[in-house]
Design a protein around this motif. Structure first.
Motif, short mmCIF file in Angstrom:
data_model
loop_
_atom_site.label_atom_id
_atom_site.label_comp_id
_atom_site.label_asym_id
_atom_site.label_seq_id
_atom_site.Cartn_x
_atom_site.Cartn_y
_atom_site.Cartn_z
N ILE A 4 -10.93 -0.03 3.87
CA ILE A 4 -11.57 0.26 5.15
C ILE A 4 -11.06 -0.68 6.24
CG2 ILE A 4 -13.76 0.19 6.41
CD1 ILE A 4 -15.10 1.19 3.80
N PHE A 5 -11.01 -1.96 5.95
CA PHE A 5 -10.60 -2.93 6.98
C PHE A 5 -9.11 -2.83 7.29
CE2 PHE A 5 -14.65 -5.04 6.04
CZ PHE A 5 -15.05 -5.36 7.34
N LEU A 6 -8.29 -2.51 6.29
CA LEU A 6 -6.87 -2.30 6.57
C LEU A 6 -6.67 -1.11 7.49
CD1 LEU A 6 -5.27 -2.96 3.05
CD2 LEU A 6 -4.97 -4.35 5.10
N LYS A 7 -7.45 -0.06 7.27
CA LYS A 7 -7.38 1.12 8.14
C LYS A 7 -7.85 0.78 9.55
CE LYS A 7 -5.96 4.98 6.17
NZ LYS A 7 -4.87 5.80 6.78
N LEU A 8 -8.94 0.01 9.65
CA LEU A 8 -9.48 -0.35 10.96
C LEU A 8 -8.47 -1.17 11.77
CD1 LEU A 8 -13.20 -1.28 10.12
CD2 LEU A 8 -12.38 0.69 11.42
N PHE A 9 -7.71 -2.02 11.09
CA PHE A 9 -6.73 -2.86 11.78
C PHE A 9 -5.33 -2.25 11.79
CE2 PHE A 9 -10.12 -5.89 11.12
CZ PHE A 9 -10.02 -6.74 12.20
N ARG A 10 -5.25 -0.99 11.37
CA ARG A 10 -4.00 -0.22 11.41
C ARG A 10 -2.85 -0.91 10.67
NH1 ARG A 10 -4.18 1.79 17.78
NH2 ARG A 10 -6.17 2.91 17.61
N LEU A 11 -3.18 -1.37 9.49
CA LEU A 11 -2.19 -1.97 8.62
C LEU A 11 -1.92 -1.02 7.45
CD1 LEU A 11 -3.46 -5.64 8.59
CD2 LEU A 11 -1.28 -4.88 9.49
N PRO A 12 -0.72 -1.07 6.88
CA PRO A 12 -0.39 -0.14 5.79
C PRO A 12 -1.24 -0.38 4.55
CG PRO A 12 1.31 -1.84 6.03
CD PRO A 12 0.40 -1.98 7.21
N LEU A 13 -1.77 0.69 4.00
CA LEU A 13 -2.60 0.55 2.80
C LEU A 13 -1.75 0.08 1.61
CD1 LEU A 13 -5.00 3.64 2.84
CD2 LEU A 13 -5.58 1.24 3.18
N LYS A 14 -0.57 0.65 1.48
CA LYS A 14 0.30 0.27 0.37
C LYS A 14 1.40 -0.65 0.89
CE LYS A 14 -0.47 4.55 -2.23
NZ LYS A 14 0.17 5.73 -2.83
N PRO A 15 1.61 -1.78 0.27
CA PRO A 15 0.98 -2.28 -0.96
C PRO A 15 -0.20 -3.22 -0.71
CG PRO A 15 2.85 -3.64 -0.44
CD PRO A 15 2.75 -2.63 0.68
N LEU A 16 -0.60 -3.43 0.57
CA LEU A 16 -1.57 -4.48 0.90
C LEU A 16 -2.94 -4.24 0.27
CD1 LEU A 16 -0.76 -5.20 4.67
CD2 LEU A 16 -0.09 -6.51 2.65
N VAL A 17 -3.32 -2.97 0.09
CA VAL A 17 -4.64 -2.70 -0.46
C VAL A 17 -4.81 -3.28 -1.86
CG1 VAL A 17 -4.11 -0.46 -1.52
CG2 VAL A 17 -6.42 -0.90 -0.66
N PHE A 18 -3.71 -3.43 -2.58
CA PHE A 18 -3.79 -3.94 -3.96
C PHE A 18 -3.83 -5.47 -4.01
CE2 PHE A 18 -1.19 0.00 -4.11
CZ PHE A 18 -2.12 0.81 -4.73
N MET A 19 -3.50 -6.11 -2.89
CA MET A 19 -3.37 -7.58 -2.88
C MET A 19 -4.71 -8.25 -2.58
SD MET A 19 -0.27 -7.85 -3.72
CE MET A 19 -0.13 -9.62 -3.55
N ALA A 20 -5.65 -8.08 -3.49
CA ALA A 20 -6.98 -8.68 -3.33
C ALA A 20 -7.45 -9.31 -4.63
CB ALA A 20 -7.98 -7.62 -2.85
N PRO A 21 -6.63 -10.16 -5.24
CA PRO A 21 -7.00 -10.75 -6.53
C PRO A 21 -8.11 -11.78 -6.39
CG PRO A 21 -5.01 -11.79 -5.73
CD PRO A 21 -5.32 -10.68 -4.76
#
Length: 394
Positions: free
Chosen positions: A323-340
């Motif tokens: 949701i926040f990546l979308k709000l800030f208009r950042l690419p979901l892939k691959p950033l969405v997975f980088m939340a360890p």
């Protein structure tokens, strides 16, 4: 016995190094392999009936030193200029807002299902809301430069904001106007300390000609951190600012005062310091996760009572991230997975006072969330790598 222990430790470090250099190829997060390695060592030790000293007290010490070195290592990779300020501001917001949203959401669930105060629920929820830079930064090596920089900024800020929020909640029994005033005073004080200490350490690095000078600097940094912690100051701010100053001293060479540092010569010293910091960070990070794996119990990993909670928390983490990546208009892939989740989650969990601990948020839940987040990141990075390969194939 001592010879055997030294041989075993050397072999473990070499295996950890092998995991680190192959991670970019296998896309398997090193944290999973290190935990398995630590657990395997425990099985062998129990099978051979080897006498072992109590190792639990070492874990928080290793974790704290590892956190200091990892944030410093990350800061030494961040180059600043005016064109990057919007990028930095965006990464700060994407570190802070999900922490707040996740902390209060998870705390609300803890509060609803457990008989505890909301404040205690919040103390237990914050560790799950913080991205682990100890895992994120090494895992981001396979990404392109822009995404790698974003992950480094975001995870470093996430560690800092998470620690500040956790300390604020756990160290204040009552939160009011006076508490906020004290908090602002602590921030201002650490900024002043950071400014003075950074200049003094930089001058020391630039002027000392003795063949040993980087080890004392790292020791002084750790000393400042722990002394600041005694007085409840957010010392990670100092670590971040010190690293940023060293890496970006050339951006200040137009100012007369900073010409004293001779930026051209100083950059060579910073490069050496960066390499040494990376070496230390690797050793401490590997030791921490191996030791944590050694201290794991099979019943904690396979605890059926917490697996539903672990899946729910993990799903919430990645839902918020998307949701926040979308709000800030950042690419979901691959950033969405980088939340360890990892070192910082464990460290904050171990720092919860016994009087504030709640039944739901136990060690099993922490372990399961860490493993699930690492698996999601692994699968995401593998799929991203496959997609990039397909695009490159003519």
């Amino acid at each position: 016995m001592s010879t055997g222990i030294i041989i075993a430790l050397c072999i473990l470090v070499l295996i950890a190094y092998l995991f680190d250099i192959t991670a970019s190829k296998t896309r398997i997060p090193a944290v999973i392999l290190l935990l398995l390695l630590g657990y395997a060592v425990k099985v062998v030790a129990l099978t051979l009936d080897l006498p072992l000293p109590p190792l639990d007290p070492i874990l928080p010490v290793l974790g704290t030193i590892g956190l200091i070195l990892i944030v410093l290592e990350g800061a030494l990779e961040l180059q600043l200029d005016r064109t990057k300020f919007p990028f930095i501001r965006k990464s700060m917001l994407l570190a802070l807002l999900p922490i707040l949203g996740l902390s209060f959401t998870i705390a609300g669930a803890f509060y609803y299902f457990d008989e505890c105060s909301f404040k205690d629920a919040l103390s237990s929820a914050i560790p799950f809301a913080v991205i682990s830079s100890a895992i994120a930064i090494p895992s981001a090596r396979t990404l392109d430069k822009e995404n790698r920089s974003f992950v480094t900024y975001e995870s470093s800020f996430s560690d800092i904001f998470g620690v500040i929020l956790f300390n604020f909640v756990t160290e204040n029994d009552h939160i009011g106007t006076g508490t906020w005033g004290q908090f602002i005073w602590q921030i201002l004080l650490i900024l002043v300390i950071s400014f003075v200490a950074t200049l003094l350490l930089a001058l020391f690095m630039n002027n000392i000609r003795h063949h040993i000078k980087f080890a004392p600097i790292i020791v002084i940094i750790i000393l400042i951190y722990f002394v600041s912690k005694v007085y409840h100051l957010p010392a990670l701010i100092f670590i971040l600012l010190f690293g940023l100053f060293l890496e970006n001293i050339d951006e200040l060479q137009d100012y007369k005062f900073f010409k004293k540092f001779h930026p051209e010569r100083f950059s060579t010293e910073v490069h050496k310091f960066k390499e040494l910091t990376g070496e230390f960070a690797f050793l401490v990070r590997a030791s921490f996760f191996i030791l944590f794996g050694f201290l794991l119990e099979r019943s904690e990993i396979l605890n059926h009572a917490t697996i539903a909670w672990a899946i729910g928390i993990t799903a919430t983490i990645f839902l918020f991230r998307g949701i926040f990546l979308k709000l800030f208009r950042l690419p979901l892939k691959p950033l969405v997975f980088m939340a360890p989740r990892g070192l910082i989650t464990i460290l904050l969990f171990l720092s919860i006072p016994a009087s504030k601990q709640i039944a739901i948020a136990n060690k099993s839940l922490v372990i399961q969330v860490i493993i699930l987040c690492a698996l999601v990141m692994m699968i995401g990075l593998m799929k991203n790598s496959n997609n990039e390969t397909e695009h490159q194939t003519p």
